[in-house]
Write an enzyme that holds these catalytic residues in place. Structure first.
Site: not given
Ligand code: PEP
Ligand code: MG
Length: 570
Positions: A445, A469, A516, A194
């Site tokens: 995911e 994920d 996403c 993140h």
């Molecule tokens: C993902 O897992 O691809 C996602 C968009 O969520 P995050 O990166 O916040 O886990």
């Molecule tokens: Mg995720």
């Protein structure tokens, strides 16, 4: 001059002064007797340390704004600290103990603070129980002062700094929203972490896996962060500096050029339209997304709102209220006007720890497999319903969609919808307006959601594929762990087939599907996703113009042939 090689986590080049974050020091309390003639000296040391902390708090109080809600909460807490520091009963106890049982003041203070905190914890009064932590925090600061331990606070990072650290937590990374950070040079950190995602969103060049960086770089030294090449240059010579200044200028020129795509719709050279959305973590980023030509928000990671509050340790006991959340969601919806805004319900847990929530997650052995995201919110319905109420109250201010993270079972969707119905009934009874037709979709995911996407398509209004994920869980590879990063492969056939199956399931139930995860904003993976039929991509804000440029240079037939090759590539 010294060149240190790492891996690229966020592209771009910048220069700045190193702000080295020291590694955490453990507080070890010494214990030794002192003679009666030394008692006054010990007491004086204590008084001095205490007044230094008092001065620091007074300074912090001066810097608070009377108009900010968050600052108001902090003000209350800092004032409580001041009262505690001068609590005559406690000070009298410390003094008496020092006289009757002469030991060094650190030892006495530590013992008395614990005793005091225990009394508060056992008081049976909720307010006083909460103050136990405050007493430990404030006299902990006095102890640190006595022991010459300087605890680092992320708020100390100045504008224009290159942050040099072992790692940054997602809550520390919130500093990107407050300061103009020039670059990031970390010893650890995964490129799908993140922190990396936030760095890319804020256009901060970042290099990770610089093993000894915190030892090799001196505080304040000049650094070049080449996030594109994945290297950091320490104290560059004049020639290198001028070469890089020219490179930075060239990069800026390209950025300017590419911004012409901002007002043009995203489409291939043969005219197939795409919708490019932005991923954001704070309400302020909605404006940045519009500036880069986003067609909407495809993912608002609301957990960052909750984490932002805890950047100041002093706000530990404060959890986002319904009104505070409502303000944040409304701001994003109003900023985006009629453009779609997909807000994801709290995806806490895993690496996204919200210390203000006293949850059992910190004791988990394997938090990424544990009580995170939808599992957590369904376990804490009060927390979940507060967020849902805020979302529905905000729903009348724009084009909202609600998204549920980390879904693995259809029961989770059903249960979430039950809570949504309860919230809607409450709002109706209270006469509060809301839009009852807000689409409720899920993130695909996990391998479970991908494989059974046909079942989920029947009970979801839309799918958004979270490839970060999805890759992590399908391949069993921690997305943050550099030791296994070569195995973290978004192009693995297993991941691509799950994406393909999810697209087919969505198409057969006629529900929208988008991506996403980070794949949606990277040039190589966008080609494959688009070839597979994805027409809506949600990505880091800064990628939007680059992806528009890329799509404009290619035809659908070319895209299809690229993805067909990847899907057949065993
Ligand atoms: C993902 O897992 O691809 C996602 C968009 O969520 P995050 O990166 O916040 O886990
Ligand atoms: Mg995720």
């Amino acid at each position: 001059m010294n060149i240190i090689l790492g891996i690229s986590a966020s592209s771009g080049i910048s220069t700045g002064k190193a702000f080295v974050i020291p590694e955490q020091v453990e507080r070890i309390i010494p214990q030794f007797p002192v003679s009666s003639s030394e008692i006054e000296k010990e007491w004086e040391r204590f008084s001095k340390a205490k007044s230094k902390i008092t001065d620091k708090i007074l300074k912090q109080l001066e810097g608070l704004s009377p108009d900010s809600k968050q600052d108001k909460i902090q003000k209350e807490l800092l004032e409580t600290y001041l009262l505690m520091l001068d609590d005559p009963v406690f000070l009298q106890e410390v003094r008496q103990n020092l006289e009757e049982n002469p030991f060094n003041i650190e030892y006495i203070l530590d013992v008395k603070t614990e005793e005091y905190a225990d009394r508060l914890r056992n008081s049976g009064n909720e307010y006083l129980t909460e103050r136990a932590q405050d007493i430990c925090d404030i006299f902990g600061s006095v102890l640190n002062e006595l022991l010459n331990i300087h605890v680092f606070n992320i708020e100390q990072v100045p504008d224009g700094a290159v942050i040099v650290a072992r790692d940054l937590s997602p809550s520390d990374a919130i500093i990107f929203t407050k300061r103009k950070i020039a670059g990031l040079a970390l010893a650890e950190g995964g490129t799908s972490s993140h922190v990396a995602i936030l760095a890319r969103n804020y256009g901060i060049p970042a290099v990770f896996a610089l093993e000894n960086i915190t030892k090799e770089v001196l505080q304040g030294s000049k650094l070049i962060v080449d996030g594109t090449a994945g290297e950091v240059i320490v104290s560059p010579d004049i020639q290198t500096l001028s070469d890089y200044t020219a490179k930075i200028e060239k990069e800026l020129e390209h950025k300017e050029k590419i911004l012409k795509f901002k007002d043009i719709p995203a489409q291939t050279k043969d005219g197939t339209r795409f919708t490019l959305l932005a991923n954001i973590g704070t309400p302020e980023e909605a404006k940045l997304a519009l500036d880069q030509g986003a067609d909407g928000i495809g993912l608002f990671r609301t957990e960052f709102l909750f984490m932002q509050e805890t950047t100041t340790a002093t706000l530990r006991n404060h959890v986002m209220t319904e009104d505070e959340q409502f303000d944040a969601y409304r701001t994003v919806l109003e900023t985006m006007k009629d453009k779609p805004v997909t807000i994801r319900t709290l995806d806490a847990g895993g690496d996204k720890i919200i210390s203000s929530l006293e949850l059992p997650t910190s004791q988990e052995k394997n938090p990424l497999m544990g009580l995170r995201a939808i599992r957590l919110t369904l376990n804490f319905p009060k927390l979940f319903k507060t967020q849902l109420r805020a979302l529905y109250r905000a729903s009348v201010y724009g084009n909202l969609k609600i998204m549920l993270p980390l879904i693995t079972t259809t029961e989770q969707v059903v249960k979430a919808k039950e809570l949504i119905s309860e919230v809607q009934a409450e709002l109706e009874n209270e006469g509060i307006p809301f839009n009852k037709d807000v689409p409720v979709g899920i993130m695909v995911e996990t391998a479970a959601a991908g494989i059974t996407a046909d079942c989920f398509a029947k009970i979801s209004d839309f799918f958004s594929i979270g490839t970060n994920d999805l890759t992590q869980y399908t391949l069993g590879v921690d997305r943050e762990n550099l030791l296994v990063s070569p195995l973290y492969n978004e192009f693995h056939l297993a991941v691509l087939r799950l994406i393909q199956h999810t697209i087919e399931a969505a198409e057969s139930e006629k529900i929208p599907v988008s991506v996403c995860g980070e794949m949606a904003g990277k040039t190589d993976s966008v080609l494959i996703l688009a070839g597979m039929g994805i027409r809506t991509l949600s990505m880091g804000i800064n990628n939007i113009p680059y992806i528009k440029e890329l799509l404009s240079s290619i035809s659908i037939a070319e895209l299809q042939s690229i993805s067909a090759k990847s899907l057949n590539n065993l």
